[in-house]
Each structure stands twice: as structure tokens, then as C-alpha cells.
Motif scaffolding. Structure first.
Motif, mmCIF file in Angstrom:
data_model
loop_
_atom_site.group_PDB
_atom_site.id
_atom_site.type_symbol
_atom_site.label_atom_id
_atom_site.label_comp_id
_atom_site.label_asym_id
_atom_site.label_seq_id
_atom_site.Cartn_x
_atom_site.Cartn_y
_atom_site.Cartn_z
ATOM 1 N N HIS A 240 0.826 -1.199 0.000
ATOM 2 C CA HIS A 240 0.000 0.000 0.000
ATOM 3 C C HIS A 240 0.861 1.249 0.000
ATOM 4 O O HIS A 240 0.663 2.164 0.797
ATOM 5 C CB HIS A 240 -0.965 0.001 1.195
ATOM 6 N N VAL A 302 -19.448 10.281 17.958
ATOM 7 C CA VAL A 302 -18.285 10.459 17.070
ATOM 8 C C VAL A 302 -18.240 11.911 16.591
ATOM 9 O O VAL A 302 -17.192 12.568 16.618
ATOM 10 C CB VAL A 302 -18.360 9.482 15.862
ATOM 11 N N MET A 310 -14.034 3.802 13.983
ATOM 12 C CA MET A 310 -12.906 2.989 13.535
ATOM 13 C C MET A 310 -13.262 2.285 12.227
ATOM 14 O O MET A 310 -14.417 1.899 12.025
ATOM 15 C CB MET A 310 -12.503 1.973 14.611
ATOM 16 N N PHE A 312 -13.047 3.813 9.427
ATOM 17 C CA PHE A 312 -13.436 4.893 8.521
ATOM 18 C C PHE A 312 -12.289 5.889 8.414
ATOM 19 O O PHE A 312 -11.582 6.130 9.382
ATOM 20 C CB PHE A 312 -14.671 5.632 9.058
ATOM 21 N N TYR A 359 -21.136 15.297 8.455
ATOM 22 C CA TYR A 359 -19.821 15.274 9.100
ATOM 23 C C TYR A 359 -18.839 14.419 8.299
ATOM 24 O O TYR A 359 -17.712 14.823 8.012
ATOM 25 C CB TYR A 359 -19.961 14.704 10.529
ATOM 26 N N ARG A 363 -15.777 15.593 5.376
ATOM 27 C CA ARG A 363 -14.378 15.211 5.618
ATOM 28 C C ARG A 363 -13.907 14.070 4.716
ATOM 29 O O ARG A 363 -12.800 13.570 4.872
ATOM 30 C CB ARG A 363 -14.194 14.815 7.088
ATOM 31 N N ASN A 368 -12.626 2.034 5.193
ATOM 32 C CA ASN A 368 -11.325 1.594 4.703
ATOM 33 C C ASN A 368 -11.236 0.072 4.790
ATOM 34 O O ASN A 368 -12.194 -0.596 5.188
ATOM 35 C CB ASN A 368 -10.191 2.306 5.458
ATOM 36 N N PHE A 391 -2.405 -9.485 8.678
ATOM 37 C CA PHE A 391 -2.042 -8.349 7.831
ATOM 38 C C PHE A 391 -0.534 -8.430 7.509
ATOM 39 O O PHE A 391 -0.099 -8.231 6.369
ATOM 40 C CB PHE A 391 -2.381 -7.068 8.595
HETATM 41 N N1 CMC Z 1 -13.966 9.050 12.776
HETATM 42 C C1 CMC Z 1 -14.333 10.341 13.010
HETATM 43 N N2 CMC Z 1 -13.675 11.393 12.545
HETATM 44 C C2 CMC Z 1 -12.577 11.163 11.818
HETATM 45 C C3 CMC Z 1 -12.138 9.849 11.520
HETATM 46 C C4 CMC Z 1 -12.874 8.772 12.028
HETATM 47 N N3 CMC Z 1 -12.519 7.527 11.786
HETATM 48 N N4 CMC Z 1 -11.007 9.906 10.760
HETATM 49 C C5 CMC Z 1 -10.756 11.209 10.596
HETATM 50 N N5 CMC Z 1 -11.712 11.964 11.226
HETATM 51 C C6 CMC Z 1 -11.825 13.421 11.217
HETATM 52 C C7 CMC Z 1 -10.819 14.048 12.160
HETATM 53 O O1 CMC Z 1 -11.347 14.229 13.450
HETATM 54 C C8 CMC Z 1 -10.533 15.348 11.458
HETATM 55 O O2 CMC Z 1 -11.629 16.208 11.685
HETATM 56 P P1 CMC Z 1 -11.364 17.783 11.936
HETATM 57 O O3 CMC Z 1 -10.869 18.299 10.616
HETATM 58 O O4 CMC Z 1 -12.693 18.342 12.333
HETATM 59 O O5 CMC Z 1 -10.340 17.884 13.016
HETATM 60 C C9 CMC Z 1 -10.566 14.987 9.969
HETATM 61 O O6 CMC Z 1 -11.472 13.880 9.910
HETATM 62 C C10 CMC Z 1 -9.217 14.605 9.403
HETATM 63 O O7 CMC Z 1 -8.666 13.567 10.196
HETATM 64 P P2 CMC Z 1 -7.125 13.345 10.448
HETATM 65 O O8 CMC Z 1 -6.934 12.614 11.728
HETATM 66 O O9 CMC Z 1 -6.410 14.663 10.283
HETATM 67 O O10 CMC Z 1 -6.744 12.446 9.205
HETATM 68 P P3 CMC Z 1 -5.452 11.572 9.076
HETATM 69 O O11 CMC Z 1 -5.164 11.464 7.632
HETATM 70 O O12 CMC Z 1 -4.332 12.083 9.929
HETATM 71 O O13 CMC Z 1 -5.882 10.169 9.690
HETATM 72 C C11 CMC Z 1 -6.586 7.945 9.927
HETATM 73 C C12 CMC Z 1 -6.121 9.040 8.946
HETATM 74 C C13 CMC Z 1 -6.735 6.635 9.168
HETATM 75 C C14 CMC Z 1 -5.505 7.754 11.033
HETATM 76 C C15 CMC Z 1 -7.934 8.401 10.556
HETATM 77 O O14 CMC Z 1 -8.916 8.535 9.546
HETATM 78 C C16 CMC Z 1 -8.415 7.429 11.631
HETATM 79 O O15 CMC Z 1 -8.000 7.551 12.786
HETATM 80 N N6 CMC Z 1 -9.303 6.443 11.269
HETATM 81 C C17 CMC Z 1 -9.749 5.455 12.223
HETATM 82 C C18 CMC Z 1 -8.659 4.390 12.349
HETATM 83 C C19 CMC Z 1 -8.614 3.497 11.137
HETATM 84 O O16 CMC Z 1 -9.644 3.020 10.631
HETATM 85 N N7 CMC Z 1 -7.380 3.205 10.679
HETATM 86 C C20 CMC Z 1 -7.155 2.276 9.557
HETATM 87 C C21 CMC Z 1 -6.531 2.973 8.389
HETATM 88 S S1 CMC Z 1 -6.581 1.939 6.938
HETATM 89 C C22 CMC Z 1 -5.466 0.687 7.250
HETATM 90 C C23 CMC Z 1 -4.083 1.063 6.994
HETATM 91 O O17 CMC Z 1 -3.750 1.514 5.871
HETATM 92 O O18 CMC Z 1 -3.273 0.858 7.907
#
Ligand code: CMC
Length: 437
Positions: A240, A302, A310, A312, A359, A363, A368, A391
Motif C-alpha cells: 500500500h 463520534v 474505527m 473509517f 460530518y 471530511r 477503509n 495483515f
Molecule cells: N472518525 C471520526 N472522525 C474522523 C475519523 C474517524 N474515523 N477519521 C478522521 N476523522 C476526522 C478528524 O477528526 C478530522 O476532523 P477535523 O478536521 O474536524 O479535526 C478529519 O477527519 C481529518 O482527520 P485526520 O486525523 O487529520 O486524518 P489523518 O489522515 O491524519 O488520519 C486515519 C487518517 C486513518 C488515522 C484516521 O482517519 C483514523 O484515525 N481512522 C480510524 C482508524 C482506522 O480506521 N485506521 C485504519 C486505516 S486503513 C489501514 C491502513 O492503511 O493501515
């Protein structure tokens, strides 16, 4: 003033430094400027030049790579140019591993010899087995896997010779071959069951299932639908591009350490809940929600920022993760054999509500790869602690393809980011008699 060579395609970025009034013309190549060109923008010769500040590397390319292509806006994923949908449908995991490592699909002869070599390297030294048996009964299998893979480097000291192509190839074959053995043993360990040795008559996925679930039967026979589902899951997880664990492998590998140590760094990164651990978190979340009727209240929580949905959201995908589409379909095939996981209903409802909610729409948060994979793994009788192991096994092919690319890339250097220092300077160390008086 022009301070850098223009790019081959002639595109440039003109930067004016308001501190000095000087202008700099920086070449743009492939949509990027060189960070070292920014370093030429300085107030005086004895001061450091401009650097970019990018915690989490959200807008920084660390390498040129021909392994995996992602278009996050359009939801496209390709390995060596082949769309993931076609690979999942028509290929096998070992063929995909060959493709990732070698850059091209194998001929029949190359494929047969690749599969043969992988099959006959599945056994591990008995002392690795003893190492694994030394863990506590409740050890997390991912911790066991990462230690065992790191430990393998001590069994193959020649692996340090990373500049020799044949030596590199042998370690790649060994690692792809041994990962299912180590992963299965970490699973058996927690159950207090005897470790099962590899069966070289079986395919890669069948052999893995046999080492996981075989008891007293002479030959383990897995349901072909489950074997196919596991192959698909392995293909989807094989690479990936520059994600957290791949970056860890590349960063550690840039020190020219052996590939076992570099891959164990990748396993450590994958262990974290924001990366490979998310599907375990998804299941816990679904269980906590407990019933479809509780979904709206959960979504409100959320949105209020109390927690994350989670499974998403993604750093790169701002559209439906193409792997999630394929996995969602695979859930039907698996549930046909195992019976439907009751948590599926809650997941489907969560997805429905979230995809319509302002919401999540604003965003660009979509399901995922982890949103549905946990449900399949649970139906296959894996405890959540095994999800990251499942994984790591296929991702080893991607890590090694990326590591190989790193080792052969003359532009790569030891990874060493800059920092912006925010601490104290030049303090006078007070004697303990003064401090503790
Ligand atoms: N639920 C609610 N809000 C979210 C989520 C979520 N799962 N993911 C992002 N947001 C919001 C976040 O609060 C922020 O909002 P605001 O702009 O108001 O502050 C905005 O969306 C951008 O989020 P971010 O944290 O800046 O985005 P990022 O690119 O740093 O994070 C991520 C990416 C995958 C860590 C995050 O989306 C997340 O924590 N997701 C849940 C954990 C998850 O499913 N992880 C698996 C990723 S896929 C497998 C892999 O490739 O490893």
C-alpha cells in the motif's frame, strides 16, 4: 536570482524571500520541489536555509517508487500497474508477491520455480520454535511475530550482505515462506496447542490454515471457499505504497541493516491501532454498540469528538477504499460457509448512516480496508489479536519489494529528518546538593 537548475520539463516555482528580497526559481519535477532547493533559500551563508515542517509526512515524498500506485481521490489501487480488482479476481497471492518483488508477472517457469522455492523454505530452525515457546501463555501474537522475525536475522548472518543480489533474493524467499509458519505458531501458542509443521503438499494459504487449525487428522483439508477468501485478503493487503509500516521498513532499512531487522520494524509499526490494529478496534467498537438501534447515538458521539468511527477515514483515500469494496463482497462468500457474523448488521447500518451524514461527507471519510476485514477474520475463528498478524504475513511481500527498491536506489540516503528545536539551551547543571536541598 535563479538558484537552481530548471527541470527537464521546464516547470518552475518562483519563491520570493521577503526577508532579503531575493527570488529563487525552483524546478518542479513530477509535482514536487526538492527540499534541498529550499535549503538554498537563506538570509546569510552562516545561517541554515529554509526547511519544510511536515509532522506525519502529510505532504512530503520520500522516494520515487514503481511498486504501488494509489489515486486516493478516485479510489484506485494498482500493484505494478495492475488494478487491485483484477489481481484479486484472477491472480494468486504468490503470483502477486512475485509481481511486487520482480516488477513483472512471471512466466510459467518462473512462477513454478518461485512457488517451489517459497514452499521449500517454510520450515524454521528449531531454536526459533524454542524462542517462541519461551513467551508467556498470554503473549500477543504480534509481539511474538515481530520478535521471531527479528530473531531470524541471527540465524542468517549473511543477510547483512545487502549489496549482493543473490543473497537478497534468498532472504526474500525465506521471509515470505516463513511468515505463515511464524504467524500460525504465534496463534497456536496462545491456545496451548502444539505447533504444526508446514505441509509442503499444500498451497500457501492452505498450508497456513493447516498450521493454524490442524489437530490429529493426518491431512488437513480446508474449505476451498475459505482458501480463496484468504488468498483474496492476502492480495489486498500485500502492499500500500508509503504507509506507516513501509516507511518504517524503508527508514530502518536505510541504515543498511539486514532485511529481517527492517521487516520487524515494519511489523512493529503495523501493530499500532491507527494502522494494522484498526480492524481489531472495529470489532470492539461494534460489540460495544451492541445493537442496530444504538447506531445513531454512537454516530452523534463520534461527531461530538468523543471518539472515532474505527474503520473509517484514510490518509490517502478520500473516496471508498477499493479494498473495502472487495472485502465487503468476500464477507458474503465467507459467511456462506461460516454463517453470518451478527455484528455485520451493525456495520452495514453504521456505514449507511455515516455515508449520508454531513460530518463524514464533508471530511471525505469512507470505509477503509479494516471496516469489514475483522468481521471475516472473526468468522474464520481468529481472535482479534491475530488480525494484525494476518495483515503482516502478506504485507511482507510489499515491504520486501519496497526494501529492494530502496537498496537499489542510488538517490537514497540514511533517513534522518530535521527537527525544530523547542527546548532550553546552555543551562548550567546544578549540583544535586543544590537541587535537593
Ligand atoms: N472518525 C471520526 N472522525 C474522523 C475519523 C474517524 N474515523 N477519521 C478522521 N476523522 C476526522 C478528524 O477528526 C478530522 O476532523 P477535523 O478536521 O474536524 O479535526 C478529519 O477527519 C481529518 O482527520 P485526520 O486525523 O487529520 O486524518 P489523518 O489522515 O491524519 O488520519 C486515519 C487518517 C486513518 C488515522 C484516521 O482517519 C483514523 O484515525 N481512522 C480510524 C482508524 C482506522 O480506521 N485506521 C485504519 C486505516 S486503513 C489501514 C491502513 O492503511 O493501515
Amino acid at each position: 536570482m535563479t538558484d537552481a537548475t530548471p527541470s527537464a520539463d521546464g516547470q518552475t516555482l518562483t519563491v520570493r524571500d521577503d526577508r532579503t528580497g531575493k527570488e529563487y526559481v525552483l524546478p518542479i519535477v513530477d509535482g514536487t520541489i526538492r527540499a534541498s532547493d529550499l535549503g538554498k533559500i537563506r538570509v546569510s551563508d552562516d545561517e541554515p536555509g529554509i526547511a519544510s515542517y511536515d509532522p506525519g509526512f502529510t505532504n512530503t515524498a520520500s522516494t520515487r517508487s514503481a511498486v504501488t500506485y494509489i489515486d486516493g481521490e478516485k479510489g484506485i489501487l494498482e500493484y505494478r500497474g495492475y488494478p487491485i480488482e483484477q489481481l484479486a479476481e484472477k491472480s494468486s497471492f504468490l503470483e502477486v508477491a512475485y509481481l511486487l518483488i520482480n516488477g513483472d508477472l512471471p512466466s510459467k517457469e518462473q512462477y513454478d520455480s518461485w512457488v517451489h522455492d517459497i514452499t521449500f523454505h517454510t520450515f524454521v530452525h528449531e531454536n526459533i520454535k524454542s524462542l517462541m515457546q519461551g513467551f508467556r501463555y498470554d503473549a500477543h501474537p504480534m509481539g511474538m511475530l515481530l520478535s521471531a522475525v527479528g530473531g531470524l536475522s541471527t540465524f542468517y548472518p549473511e543477510a547483512r550482505n545487502i549489496h549482493d543480489a543473490d543473497t537478497r533474493h534468498l532472504q526474500i524467499v525465506r521471509m515470505i515462506a516463513k511468515m505463515p509458519t511464524l504467524g500460525a505458531w504465534s496463534f497456536r501458542h496462545a491456545q496451548g496447542k502444539p505447533y504444526v509443521y508446514p505441509d509442503n503438499d499444500l498451497s500457501y494459504a492452505e498450508n497456513f490454515l493447516a498450521m493454524l487449525f490442524k489437530m490429529s487428522e493426518t491431512k488437513y483439508e480446508a474449505d476451498p471457499r475459505l482458501v480463496k477468501a484468504l488468498e483474496v485478503l492476502f492480495i489486498l493487503h500485500a502492499d500500500h505504497e508509503q504507509n506507516c509500516s513501509t516507511n518504517a521498513v524503508r527508514s530502518v532499512g536505510s541504515s543498511q541493516v539486514d532485511p529481517y531487522s527492517a521487516v520487524s520494524a515494519g511489523i512493529a509499526a503495523l501493530y499500532g491501532p491507527l494502522h494494522g490494529g484498526a480492524n481489531e478496534a472495529v470489532l470492539k467498537m461494534l460489540r460495544r454498540i451492541g445493537d442496530v438501534s444504538n447506531v445513531p447515538a454512537f454516530i452523534e458521539g463520534v461527531k461530538a469528538g468523543n471518539e472515532r468511527l474505527m474503520g473509517f477515514g484514510h490518509r490517502v483515500y478520500k473516496n471508498y477504499d477499493p479494498r473495502a469494496t472487495i472485502i465487503k463482497k468476500a464477507t458474503d462468500d465467507v459467511f456462506e460457509v461460516t454463517g453470518v457474523n451478527p455484528l455485520l448488521k451493525i456495520a452495514v447500518e453504521l456505514e449507511k448512516i455515516a455515508l449520508e451524514d454531513e460530518y463524514f461527507v464533508k471530511r471525505k471519510l469512507y470505509p477503509n480496508v479494516d471496516f469489514y476485514s475483522g468481521l471475516i477474520y472473526e468468522a474464520l475463528q481468529f481472535p482479534p489479536e491475530m488480525f494484525t498478524v494476518l495483515f503482516a504475513i502478506p504485507r511482507t511481500a510489499g515491504w520486501l519489494a519496497q526494501w529492494l527498491e530502496l537498496v537499489n536506489d542510488p538517490e537514497q540516503k540514511i533517513a534522518r529528518p530535521k527537527q525544530i528545536y523547542t527546548g532550553e539551551r546552555g543551562l548550567v547543571f546544578p549540583a544535586s546538593s543544590e537541587r535537593w536541598a
